[in-house]
Design a protein around this motif. Structure first.
Motif, PDB file in Angstrom:
ATOM      1  N   ASP A  17       0.848  -1.195   0.000  1.00  0.00           N
ATOM      2  CA  ASP A  17       0.000   0.000   0.000  1.00  0.00           C
ATOM      3  C   ASP A  17       0.880   1.239   0.000  1.00  0.00           C
ATOM      4  N   PRO A  18       1.045   1.901  -1.177  1.00  0.00           N
ATOM      5  CA  PRO A  18       1.870   3.103  -1.226  1.00  0.00           C
ATOM      6  C   PRO A  18       1.211   4.312  -0.561  1.00  0.00           C
ATOM      7  N   GLY A  19      -0.076   4.214  -0.259  1.00  0.00           N
ATOM      8  CA  GLY A  19      -0.753   5.290   0.448  1.00  0.00           C
ATOM      9  C   GLY A  19      -1.424   6.293  -0.468  1.00  0.00           C
ATOM     10  N   TYR A  20      -0.746   6.695  -1.530  1.00  0.00           N
ATOM     11  CA  TYR A  20      -1.278   7.722  -2.421  1.00  0.00           C
ATOM     12  C   TYR A  20      -1.790   7.135  -3.735  1.00  0.00           C
ATOM     13  N   LEU A  21      -1.671   5.814  -3.921  1.00  0.00           N
ATOM     14  CA  LEU A  21      -2.163   5.143  -5.121  1.00  0.00           C
ATOM     15  C   LEU A  21      -2.888   3.861  -4.705  1.00  0.00           C
ATOM     16  N   ALA A  22      -3.434   3.186  -5.686  1.00  0.00           N
ATOM     17  CA  ALA A  22      -4.146   1.943  -5.401  1.00  0.00           C
ATOM     18  C   ALA A  22      -3.190   0.887  -4.830  1.00  0.00           C
ATOM     19  N   LYS A  23      -3.709   0.022  -3.990  1.00  0.00           N
ATOM     20  CA  LYS A  23      -2.911  -1.050  -3.411  1.00  0.00           C
ATOM     21  C   LYS A  23      -2.417  -1.994  -4.501  1.00  0.00           C
TER      22      LYS A  23
ATOM     23  N   TRP B 226       4.103   7.063 -13.934  1.00  0.00           N
ATOM     24  CA  TRP B 226       5.019   7.246 -12.805  1.00  0.00           C
ATOM     25  C   TRP B 226       5.523   5.890 -12.316  1.00  0.00           C
ATOM     26  N   PRO B 227       6.837   5.800 -12.052  1.00  0.00           N
ATOM     27  CA  PRO B 227       7.367   4.523 -11.530  1.00  0.00           C
ATOM     28  C   PRO B 227       6.938   4.304 -10.081  1.00  0.00           C
ATOM     29  N   ILE B 228       6.485   3.090  -9.805  1.00  0.00           N
ATOM     30  CA  ILE B 228       6.080   2.709  -8.457  1.00  0.00           C
ATOM     31  C   ILE B 228       6.931   1.510  -8.037  1.00  0.00           C
ATOM     32  N   VAL B 229       7.557   1.595  -6.866  1.00  0.00           N
ATOM     33  CA  VAL B 229       8.398   0.522  -6.364  1.00  0.00           C
ATOM     34  C   VAL B 229       7.715  -0.113  -5.158  1.00  0.00           C
ATOM     35  N   SER B 230       7.464  -1.397  -5.242  1.00  0.00           N
ATOM     36  CA  SER B 230       6.892  -2.159  -4.134  1.00  0.00           C
ATOM     37  C   SER B 230       7.992  -2.964  -3.471  1.00  0.00           C
ATOM     38  N   PHE B 231       7.910  -3.094  -2.153  1.00  0.00           N
ATOM     39  CA  PHE B 231       8.917  -3.830  -1.398  1.00  0.00           C
ATOM     40  C   PHE B 231       8.260  -5.047  -0.750  1.00  0.00           C
ATOM     41  N   VAL B 232       8.851  -6.216  -1.001  1.00  0.00           N
ATOM     42  CA  VAL B 232       8.297  -7.476  -0.500  1.00  0.00           C
ATOM     43  C   VAL B 232       9.426  -8.299   0.106  1.00  0.00           C
ATOM     44  N   ASP B 233       9.217  -8.763   1.333  1.00  0.00           N
ATOM     45  CA  ASP B 233      10.200  -9.659   1.944  1.00  0.00           C
ATOM     46  C   ASP B 233      10.308 -10.944   1.134  1.00  0.00           C
ATOM     47  N   ASN B 234      11.534 -11.471   1.026  1.00  0.00           N
ATOM     48  CA  ASN B 234      11.755 -12.712   0.297  1.00  0.00           C
ATOM     49  C   ASN B 234      10.857 -13.808   0.876  1.00  0.00           C
ATOM     50  N   PRO B 235       9.888 -14.313   0.086  1.00  0.00           N
ATOM     51  CA  PRO B 235       8.947 -15.287   0.648  1.00  0.00           C
ATOM     52  C   PRO B 235       9.440 -16.733   0.637  1.00  0.00           C
ATOM     53  N   ASN B 236      10.635 -17.005   0.079  1.00  0.00           N
ATOM     54  CA  ASN B 236      11.142 -18.380   0.069  1.00  0.00           C
ATOM     55  C   ASN B 236      11.215 -18.924   1.497  1.00  0.00           C
ATOM     56  N   PHE B 237      10.930 -20.195   1.668  1.00  0.00           N
ATOM     57  CA  PHE B 237      10.913 -20.740   3.023  1.00  0.00           C
ATOM     58  C   PHE B 237      11.383 -22.187   3.034  1.00  0.00           C
TER      59      PHE B 237
END
Length: 313
Positions: A149-155, A236-247
């Motif tokens: 959720d960037p806050g200012y754009l759609a999730k 506009w470029p949007i960068v999402s951050f996701v923790d490495n989900p490998n387990f």
């Protein structure tokens, strides 16, 4: 809607058998259509007391209200699943069973297969030993990963392709030294490891064409255990951050219980329960190496004494 044909007398090689055809339709309380399907099953017990079961389920495409974890409903492809089992004569000293399952989803979006063999041996009238294994491979292009959720754009609802392997073993032993005293043991090591790839964000979850429902992130960057996923919104470029989900999840649980009926209706229980549970992101190692990770996990032990006394009034 269900119809069953059941024969409860010996016919040919069968002692009994049945065939069932079911047709089902589903909606939720919001009126959202969740799909229709058919289930064909056949079960039989043979004259030698072996048993067999086979099932086939065909499910139409429908909307999944949970896949985005509180987000939009998403149209999912139809699926076909088959499962069943074969079991030997349970009255013998050595018995066995094999269970299987295979499921495939439309547009080649997912496939999963599983096999569960088991064997039970009674070498003495007072001793029964059993071993069961469970192996599963899962490939799913639409596995939920995160919501950004960037806050200012759609999730951004982010899914990924998961390739998962799971192996579990279960050991059981029952020793009845007398009608009043028995010892039971249960032990189960379990490994499940999954690797993610081809991250994608949902763009049009209700699109008729499968590939129009998401956009694949190109060239994701992994740094310090965090993926940076870049896309554009209105140029506009949007960068999402996701923790490495490998387990790599590894666990061992065991229980040892001794029960003594020291007088009629009154018992003493001696219990030792032990568990080791750990996880890391090393999903590219072998199953054998994953089991070795259990040696580095500090065990959690519980010792319990329970006493019960029956009062006769």
């Amino acid at each position: 809607n269900e119809v069953t044909y059941f024969v409860n007398k010996p016919v040919s090689i069968f002692r009994t058998y049945s065939i069932t055809l079911e047709q089902f339709n589903s909606w939720n309380f919001n009126g959202t259509y969740l799909g229709s399907g058919s289930h064909l099953s056949a079960t039989g017990e043979f004259r030698n007391q072996w048993k067999a079961e086979a099932n086939l389920i065909v499910h139409s495409g429908a909307f999944d209200t949970k896949i985005l974890r509180g987000g939009y409903d998403m149209r999912m492809p139809g699926s076909v699943m088959t499962f069943g089992s074969v079991q030997s004569d349970p009255s013998k000293k050595v018995t066995g069973e094999v269970e299987f399952r295979y499921e495939s989803r439309g547009s080649k979006s997912a496939s999963i297969w599983e096999v569960q063999p088991s064997i039970s041996v009674r070498p003495l009238s007072i001793l029964k030993i059993g071993v069961k294994a469970n192996y599963e491979e899962n490939h799913d292009e639409l596995q939920y990963v995160s919501t950004w959720d960037p806050g200012y754009l759609a999730k951004r609802y982010i899914l990924g392709t998961i390739d998962q392997k799971t192996l579990g073993l279960t050991f059981r032993a029952d020793l009845n030294l007398s009608p009043e005293f028995s010892i039971q043991y249960y032990g189960s090591p379990f490994i499940s490891k999954g690797t993610y790839s081809q991250f994608k964000r949902i763009t049009n979850p209700r699109a008729s064409d499968y590939t129009d429902r998401f956009a694949i992130y190109e060239s994701p960057v992994l740094s310090d255990g965090v993926y940076q996923l870049t896309d554009t919104d209105n140029g506009w470029p949007i960068v999402s951050f996701v923790d490495n989900p490998n387990f790599n999840f590894h666990e061992f649980r065991s229980n040892l219980v001794a029960k003594w009926e020291y007088r009629l209706g009154s018992f003493i229980y001696l219990v030792w329960s032990s568990s080791r549970t750990g996880s890391n992101a090393f999903s590219d190692v072998s199953i054998g190496e994953s089991y070795r990770y259990l040696r580095d996990v500090f065990p959690h032990n519980i010792f319990l004494i329970k006493l019960s006394y029956w009062f006769s009034l």
